[in-house]
Design a protein around this motif. Structure first.
Motif, short mmCIF file in Angstrom:
data_model
loop_
_atom_site.label_atom_id
_atom_site.label_comp_id
_atom_site.label_asym_id
_atom_site.label_seq_id
_atom_site.Cartn_x
_atom_site.Cartn_y
_atom_site.Cartn_z
N LEU A 50 0.83 -1.20 0.00
CA LEU A 50 0.00 0.00 0.00
C LEU A 50 0.87 1.26 0.00
N ARG A 54 0.84 4.11 -2.88
CA ARG A 54 0.55 5.50 -2.55
C ARG A 54 1.64 6.44 -3.07
N LYS A 60 -4.35 9.42 -6.39
CA LYS A 60 -5.48 8.53 -6.13
C LYS A 60 -5.58 8.23 -4.64
N HIS A 62 -5.91 5.34 -1.94
CA HIS A 62 -5.62 3.92 -1.80
C HIS A 62 -5.85 3.50 -0.35
N ILE A 69 -6.03 -4.21 -1.57
CA ILE A 69 -5.85 -2.78 -1.76
C ILE A 69 -6.89 -2.30 -2.76
N SER A 71 -8.12 1.03 -4.87
CA SER A 71 -7.71 2.35 -5.36
C SER A 71 -8.90 3.06 -5.95
#
Length: 102
Positions: A50, A54, A60, A62, A69, A71
């Motif tokens: 993650l 990121r 975005k 997340h 995960i 998004s």
């Protein structure tokens, strides 16, 4: 770390954990159930994944939902978020480790 005497109490506390984060001074407090060694490893790997996502896609949103995960594109005009899930092999690993424990 703290322990509770019954699984019913644990379930009640975990269900109300979101409410705790809305209180001033507790916004960074997270509660989670006990995990096996394999589940802890899988969770750590998921969190590391993650963090990488990121960094690579900062525009975005997340988050981790149901051991994967997710998004989302941010709509800057309306503030709405549209979701796209990114499957991770960690969900399968967690399920295998749970089945192995039974």
């Amino acid at each position: 770390k703290f322990t509770l005497n019954s699984s019913d109490m644990v379930n009640q506390v975990l269900k109300k954990a979101k409410v705790l984060r809305t209180k001033e001074g507790y916004t960074s407090v997270y509660l989670c159930p006990d995990r096996s060694v394999e589940e802890r490893r899988a969770s750590k790997k998921l969190w590391e994944e993650l963090k990488l996502i990121r960094k690579s896609e900062p525009d975005k949103l997340h988050v981790i939902r149901n051991n994967r995960i997710v998004s989302s594109e941010k709509d800057t005009v309306s503030g709405n978020v549209s979701g796209t899930s990114i499957e991770s092999g960690l969900k399968e690993l967690l399920e295998k480790s749970r089945a192995h424990m039974r």
